[in-house]
Design a protein around this motif. Structure first.
Motif, PDB file in Angstrom:
ATOM      1  N   CYS A 165       5.266  -6.949 -11.496  1.00  0.00           N
ATOM      2  CA  CYS A 165       4.142  -6.904 -11.781  1.00  0.00           C
ATOM      3  C   CYS A 165       3.418  -8.057 -13.164  1.00  0.00           C
ATOM      4  CB  CYS A 165       3.133  -6.218 -12.003  1.00  0.00           C
ATOM      5  SG  CYS A 165       3.646  -5.202 -10.663  1.00  0.00           S
ATOM      6  N   ASN A 166       4.539  -9.016 -13.846  1.00  0.00           N
ATOM      7  CA  ASN A 166       4.198  -9.896 -14.633  1.00  0.00           C
ATOM      8  C   ASN A 166       3.920  -9.547 -16.148  1.00  0.00           C
ATOM      9  OD1 ASN A 166       5.032 -12.537 -14.283  1.00  0.00           O
ATOM     10  ND2 ASN A 166       3.982 -12.520 -12.168  1.00  0.00           N
ATOM     11  N   GLY A 167       3.815  -7.532 -16.036  1.00  0.00           N
ATOM     12  CA  GLY A 167       3.368  -6.887 -16.913  1.00  0.00           C
ATOM     13  C   GLY A 167       2.237  -7.232 -17.408  1.00  0.00           C
ATOM     14  N   LYS A 168       1.071  -7.178 -15.672  1.00  0.00           N
ATOM     15  CA  LYS A 168      -0.054  -6.809 -16.152  1.00  0.00           C
ATOM     16  C   LYS A 168      -0.492  -5.245 -15.613  1.00  0.00           C
ATOM     17  CE  LYS A 168      -0.548 -11.023 -17.739  1.00  0.00           C
ATOM     18  NZ  LYS A 168      -1.650 -10.991 -18.981  1.00  0.00           N
ATOM     19  N   THR A 169       0.214  -4.561 -14.329  1.00  0.00           N
ATOM     20  CA  THR A 169       0.178  -3.304 -14.710  1.00  0.00           C
ATOM     21  C   THR A 169       1.073  -2.391 -14.313  1.00  0.00           C
ATOM     22  OG1 THR A 169      -1.051  -2.251 -12.460  1.00  0.00           O
ATOM     23  CG2 THR A 169       0.320  -4.314 -11.689  1.00  0.00           C
ATOM     24  N   SER A 170       1.017  -1.232 -14.496  1.00  0.00           N
ATOM     25  CA  SER A 170       1.802  -0.414 -13.842  1.00  0.00           C
ATOM     26  C   SER A 170       1.730   0.258 -12.640  1.00  0.00           C
ATOM     27  CB  SER A 170       1.707   0.785 -15.191  1.00  0.00           C
ATOM     28  OG  SER A 170       0.597   1.190 -14.961  1.00  0.00           O
ATOM     29  N   GLU A 171       0.899   0.323 -11.483  1.00  0.00           N
ATOM     30  CA  GLU A 171       0.674   0.485 -10.509  1.00  0.00           C
ATOM     31  C   GLU A 171       0.838  -0.409  -9.307  1.00  0.00           C
ATOM     32  OE1 GLU A 171      -3.194   2.086 -10.306  1.00  0.00           O
ATOM     33  OE2 GLU A 171      -3.436   2.432 -11.789  1.00  0.00           O
ATOM     34  N   CYS A 172       1.998   0.291  -8.407  1.00  0.00           N
ATOM     35  CA  CYS A 172       1.768  -1.081  -7.558  1.00  0.00           C
ATOM     36  C   CYS A 172       2.590  -0.041  -5.949  1.00  0.00           C
ATOM     37  CB  CYS A 172       3.246  -1.648  -6.668  1.00  0.00           C
ATOM     38  SG  CYS A 172       4.965  -0.885  -7.616  1.00  0.00           S
ATOM     39  N   TYR A 173       2.005  -0.381  -4.487  1.00  0.00           N
ATOM     40  CA  TYR A 173       2.587   0.413  -3.408  1.00  0.00           C
ATOM     41  C   TYR A 173       3.070  -1.007  -2.956  1.00  0.00           C
ATOM     42  CZ  TYR A 173      -1.378  -2.649  -1.329  1.00  0.00           C
ATOM     43  OH  TYR A 173      -1.702  -3.592  -0.882  1.00  0.00           O
ATOM     44  N   PHE A 174       3.908   0.380  -1.988  1.00  0.00           N
ATOM     45  CA  PHE A 174       5.435  -1.030  -0.576  1.00  0.00           C
ATOM     46  C   PHE A 174       4.475  -1.467  -0.104  1.00  0.00           C
ATOM     47  CE2 PHE A 174       7.939  -1.199   3.022  1.00  0.00           C
ATOM     48  CZ  PHE A 174       8.666  -2.257   2.494  1.00  0.00           C
ATOM     49  N   ASP A 175       4.240  -2.543   0.646  1.00  0.00           N
ATOM     50  CA  ASP A 175       4.005  -3.180   1.410  1.00  0.00           C
ATOM     51  C   ASP A 175       4.614  -4.116   2.616  1.00  0.00           C
ATOM     52  OD1 ASP A 175       2.255  -5.262   2.274  1.00  0.00           O
ATOM     53  OD2 ASP A 175       1.490  -5.901   1.073  1.00  0.00           O
ATOM     54  N   SER A 176       4.929  -3.285   3.779  1.00  0.00           N
ATOM     55  CA  SER A 176       5.768  -4.057   4.348  1.00  0.00           C
ATOM     56  C   SER A 176       5.963  -5.253   4.932  1.00  0.00           C
ATOM     57  CB  SER A 176       6.012  -2.650   5.505  1.00  0.00           C
ATOM     58  OG  SER A 176       4.667  -2.711   6.269  1.00  0.00           O
ATOM     59  N   GLU A 177       4.606  -5.627   4.600  1.00  0.00           N
ATOM     60  CA  GLU A 177       4.010  -7.363   5.392  1.00  0.00           C
ATOM     61  C   GLU A 177       4.870  -8.283   4.329  1.00  0.00           C
ATOM     62  OE1 GLU A 177       0.481  -8.431   7.140  1.00  0.00           O
ATOM     63  OE2 GLU A 177       1.398  -6.824   8.495  1.00  0.00           O
ATOM     64  N   LEU A 178       4.813  -7.921   3.281  1.00  0.00           N
ATOM     65  CA  LEU A 178       4.755  -8.617   2.166  1.00  0.00           C
ATOM     66  C   LEU A 178       6.393  -8.689   1.847  1.00  0.00           C
ATOM     67  CD1 LEU A 178       3.874 -10.160  -0.647  1.00  0.00           C
ATOM     68  CD2 LEU A 178       4.149  -7.757  -1.784  1.00  0.00           C
ATOM     69  N   TYR A 179       7.180  -7.167   2.648  1.00  0.00           N
ATOM     70  CA  TYR A 179       8.953  -7.144   1.989  1.00  0.00           C
ATOM     71  C   TYR A 179       9.001  -7.611   3.437  1.00  0.00           C
ATOM     72  CZ  TYR A 179      12.657  -4.841   2.028  1.00  0.00           C
ATOM     73  OH  TYR A 179      14.083  -4.457   2.154  1.00  0.00           O
ATOM     74  N   ARG A 180       8.301  -8.272   4.676  1.00  0.00           N
ATOM     75  CA  ARG A 180       8.679  -8.804   6.282  1.00  0.00           C
ATOM     76  C   ARG A 180       9.247 -10.054   4.931  1.00  0.00           C
ATOM     77  NH1 ARG A 180       7.650  -5.227   9.122  1.00  0.00           N
ATOM     78  NH2 ARG A 180       5.120  -6.184   9.500  1.00  0.00           N
ATOM     79  N   ALA A 181       8.383 -10.481   4.522  1.00  0.00           N
ATOM     80  CA  ALA A 181       7.743 -12.536   4.197  1.00  0.00           C
ATOM     81  C   ALA A 181       8.353 -12.256   2.980  1.00  0.00           C
ATOM     82  CB  ALA A 181       6.168 -11.919   4.303  1.00  0.00           C
ATOM     83  N   THR A 182       8.670 -11.571   2.416  1.00  0.00           N
ATOM     84  CA  THR A 182       8.906 -12.428   0.715  1.00  0.00           C
ATOM     85  C   THR A 182      10.661 -11.799   0.333  1.00  0.00           C
ATOM     86  OG1 THR A 182       8.426 -10.637  -0.389  1.00  0.00           O
ATOM     87  CG2 THR A 182       6.960 -12.849  -0.013  1.00  0.00           C
ATOM     88  N   GLY A 183      11.012 -10.514   1.197  1.00  0.00           N
ATOM     89  CA  GLY A 183      11.990  -9.387   0.954  1.00  0.00           C
ATOM     90  C   GLY A 183      12.053  -8.465  -0.309  1.00  0.00           C
ATOM     91  N   HIS A 184      10.783  -8.914  -1.281  1.00  0.00           N
ATOM     92  CA  HIS A 184      10.362  -7.683  -2.516  1.00  0.00           C
ATOM     93  C   HIS A 184       8.726  -7.021  -1.420  1.00  0.00           C
ATOM     94  CE1 HIS A 184      13.255  -9.324  -5.116  1.00  0.00           C
ATOM     95  NE2 HIS A 184      13.484 -10.236  -3.985  1.00  0.00           N
ATOM     96  N   GLY A 185       9.058  -5.958  -1.381  1.00  0.00           N
ATOM     97  CA  GLY A 185       7.514  -5.027  -0.873  1.00  0.00           C
ATOM     98  C   GLY A 185       7.120  -5.365  -1.682  1.00  0.00           C
ATOM     99  N   GLY A 186       6.893  -5.580  -3.491  1.00  0.00           N
ATOM    100  CA  GLY A 186       5.865  -4.180  -4.199  1.00  0.00           C
ATOM    101  C   GLY A 186       4.580  -4.716  -4.515  1.00  0.00           C
ATOM    102  N   HIS A 187       4.043  -4.713  -3.943  1.00  0.00           N
ATOM    103  CA  HIS A 187       1.755  -5.037  -4.117  1.00  0.00           C
ATOM    104  C   HIS A 187       1.620  -4.251  -5.670  1.00  0.00           C
ATOM    105  CE1 HIS A 187      -0.823  -6.689  -1.422  1.00  0.00           C
ATOM    106  NE2 HIS A 187      -1.167  -7.069  -2.957  1.00  0.00           N
ATOM    107  N   CYS A 188       1.391  -4.962  -6.488  1.00  0.00           N
ATOM    108  CA  CYS A 188       0.885  -4.395  -7.673  1.00  0.00           C
ATOM    109  C   CYS A 188      -0.166  -4.236  -7.202  1.00  0.00           C
ATOM    110  CB  CYS A 188       1.188  -5.572  -8.996  1.00  0.00           C
ATOM    111  SG  CYS A 188       2.456  -5.744  -9.421  1.00  0.00           S
ATOM    112  N   ARG A 189      -0.871  -3.735  -8.456  1.00  0.00           N
ATOM    113  CA  ARG A 189      -2.777  -2.801  -8.546  1.00  0.00           C
ATOM    114  C   ARG A 189      -3.270  -3.007  -9.374  1.00  0.00           C
ATOM    115  NH1 ARG A 189      -3.142   1.189  -3.894  1.00  0.00           N
ATOM    116  NH2 ARG A 189      -1.499   2.548  -4.051  1.00  0.00           N
ATOM    117  N   ASN A 190      -4.498  -2.930  -9.599  1.00  0.00           N
ATOM    118  CA  ASN A 190      -5.308  -2.948 -10.522  1.00  0.00           C
ATOM    119  C   ASN A 190      -4.363  -4.299 -11.652  1.00  0.00           C
ATOM    120  OD1 ASN A 190      -7.458  -1.232  -9.499  1.00  0.00           O
ATOM    121  ND2 ASN A 190      -5.699   0.049 -10.038  1.00  0.00           N
ATOM    122  N   CYS A 191      -3.957  -5.396 -11.525  1.00  0.00           N
ATOM    123  CA  CYS A 191      -3.624  -6.128 -12.842  1.00  0.00           C
ATOM    124  C   CYS A 191      -4.746  -6.377 -13.477  1.00  0.00           C
ATOM    125  CB  CYS A 191      -3.842  -7.434 -11.945  1.00  0.00           C
ATOM    126  SG  CYS A 191      -2.358  -7.300 -10.824  1.00  0.00           S
TER     127      CYS A 191
END
Ligand SMILES: *[C@@H]1O[C@H](CO)[C@@H](O)[C@H](O)[C@H]1NC(C)=O
Ligand SMILES: *[C@@H]1O[C@H](CO)[C@@H](O)[C@H](O)[C@H]1NC(C)=O
Length: 486
Positions: free
Chosen positions: A329-355
């Motif tokens: 999250c580029n150091g901009k937050t300590s919150e994220c959730y697993f996003d299966s669509e993002l994971y399918r598209a990019t191989g990384h499913g961590g979707h940051c929250r409250n940047c």
């Protein structure tokens, strides 16, 4: 029995061998690796709940000799007498060969026989990976009994195995059936192998959870069997006593010699931690829980810790620890959730929250809408002027066109875009930032082919009733090159 022990050992090893290195969740070079708690008797010192126990009030029972007409040796079962009780605590106490203690039911004289049954229920208090369930009988083994389990504490009871001299009649199961590859591997089988009336004492019955199940040798890749070996509770249901047939005469002495008695109830297995912990401990509510590693958490290490959602949670296997990985999250937050669509598209499913710092995007990698990245790499508000940008929506320093929804809205609008160098020189700094904004309303159809001249432009939209919208933009040649003629 020897063959059986060997099978047990092999299958224990399948669920995981207990060598020293296995207990570590990282290897010598500090890389994560599968780990698991030690192999234990999960039933030891855990109180079994029995639906029937002899001794309240005190009652007489006689020892079965197998010979009719011989004077039987009879004793008293008395729940209040420490030397004469046979409570369920004796099922899971230390199993001492020299000084056998056992749980005992009431006798047939009190109505203990099919169709009446007795349940012995063991609450493990946590899920375990079960390798075997073993019973040591103090009397002769039952004619029919069954072992059940629950996968979750609130789940249904599921049959594990039936033991019966009458599989078909009592349990509607084929005697000594087996499971072929491709068949349901979570089905309970029935066998008459351990239902003989002899031996009259000391007979064992051991159920190995994986024996005869085709996928056992591919355990790591068999979710069906992984679930099959998982249990939070084990129940033994005693359905029918073995007899010599002499009970039909209703002689009380004979009826008093038929009852259930079990000296040991053992459950071999490991605290279930999905390969992510090497021990289980009591938590603050004194419940048994895994001490999770590999960035996992939960009673069974069954989920990734917050902020470790880069890929989906998985069990560890022999070849891969499948540890949970942090979101970026580029150091901009300590919150994220697993996003299966993002994971399918990019191989990384961590979707940051409250940047923070006006950033946005799955990795807090871009500026929020209405913010742009300035030359110190910070996201600054566009401060779009209400006049000119129509609605303050999207701005971007790299986009070189100006549109207004007014143009699309009224057919009589005339729009123009012309160099506005003279005017721009006059605007104060705050306003100049605003003129860098363009708004991206897709409904506005008109775009202008602009000459590739860097500078300030004035966009103006007018209707018969007057000025609708006025905006300014600063073009850069590379930005203008994206503007398509209509
Ligand atoms: C058995 O359990 C009791 C409490 O449940 C505990 O006090 C005792 O230490 C345990 N015994 C062993 C040998 O673990
Ligand atoms: C005994 O266990 C069986 C199987 O789980 C269940 O159907 C039955 O209701 C239980 N009986 C009692 C008295 O708990």
């Amino acid at each position: 029995m020897h063959r059986f022990i060997r099978v047990l050992t092999t299958l224990t090893c399948l669920v995981a061998c207990s060598n020293g290195a296995m207990d570590e969740c990282t290897d010598d070079s500090n890389r994560p690796q599968r780990c698991m708690p030690e192999f234990v008797n999960a039933a030891f010192n855990v109180t079994v709940v029995a639906t029937n126990t002899c001794g309240s009030p005190p009652e007489e029972y006689c020892v079965q000799t197998g010979v009719t007409g011989v004077t039987k040796s009879c004793h008293i079962c008395d729940a209040r007498d420490p030397r004469q009780h046979h409570s369920a605590v004796y099922l899971t106490d230390y199993n001492n060969q020299a000084d056998t203690t056992w749980w005992q039911s009431q006798t047939m004289l009190a109505g203990i026989q099919y169709p009446n049954s007795i349940n012995l229920t063991l609450h493990l208090g946590k899920s375990f990976d079960i390798t075997y369930v073993r019973l040591k009988f103090h009397t002769s083994r039952p004619e029919s009994f069954a072992i059940y389990k629950r996968t979750r504490e609130d789940g249904p009871w599921q049959p594990y195995q039936y033991y019966s001299g009458s599989c078909d009649k009592t349990y509607q199961k084929q005697n000594r059936g087996f499971i072929r590859t491709g068949e349901d591997e979570q089905q309970a089988l029935c066998t008459d192998e351990f239902s003989d009336i002899s031996p009259l004492t000391g007979g064992n019955v051991a159920f190995s959870t994986l024996e005869g199940r085709p996928s056992a040798y591919n355990f790591d890749s068999s979710p069906v069997l992984q679930e099959w070996v998982t249990a939070t509770d084990i129940r033994v249901t005693l359905n029918r006593l073995n007899t010599f047939g002499d009970e039909v005469f209703n002689d009380p002495k004979v009826l008093k010699s038929y009852y259930y008695a079990i000296s040991d109830f053992a459950v071999g297995g490991r605290c279930k931690c999905n390969g992510h912990a090497s021990d289980c401990v009591k938590n603050s509510q004194s419940r048994l829980v895994c001490r999770c590693k590999h960035n996992t958490e939960g009673d069974d290490c069954g989920v990734c810790k917050p902020f470790y959602n880069d890929r989906p949670w998985r069990r560890a296997t022999a070849l891969n620890a499948n540890e949970c990985l942090p979101c970026s999250c580029n150091g901009k937050t300590s919150e994220c959730y697993f996003d299966s669509e993002l994971y399918r598209a990019t191989g990384h499913g961590g979707h940051c929250r409250n940047c923070a710092d006006n950033t946005d995007g799955p990795n807090c990698e871009r500026c929020l809408d209405n913010y742009y990245r300035d030359n110190t790499n910070r996201c600054q508000p566009c401060s779009c002027s209400p006049v000119g940008s129509v609605s303050a929506s999207v701005c971007s320093a790299s986009r070189g066109w100006w549109e207004t929804s007014a143009i699309a809205a009224s057919p009589d609008t005339t729009a123009s875009l012309k160099p506005a160098a003279g005017r721009v020189l006059a605007v104060p700094l705050a306003a100049r930032r605003s003129v860098m904004c363009s708004q991206g309303a897709a409904s506005a159809r008109t775009t202008w082919r602009a000459s590739a001249v860097t500078g300030w432009y004035e966009g103006r939209a007018e209707t018969a009733h007057g000025l609708k919208s006025l905006g300014y933009l600063h073009s850069r040649p590379e930005a203008f090159s994206h503007v398509a003629p209509t």
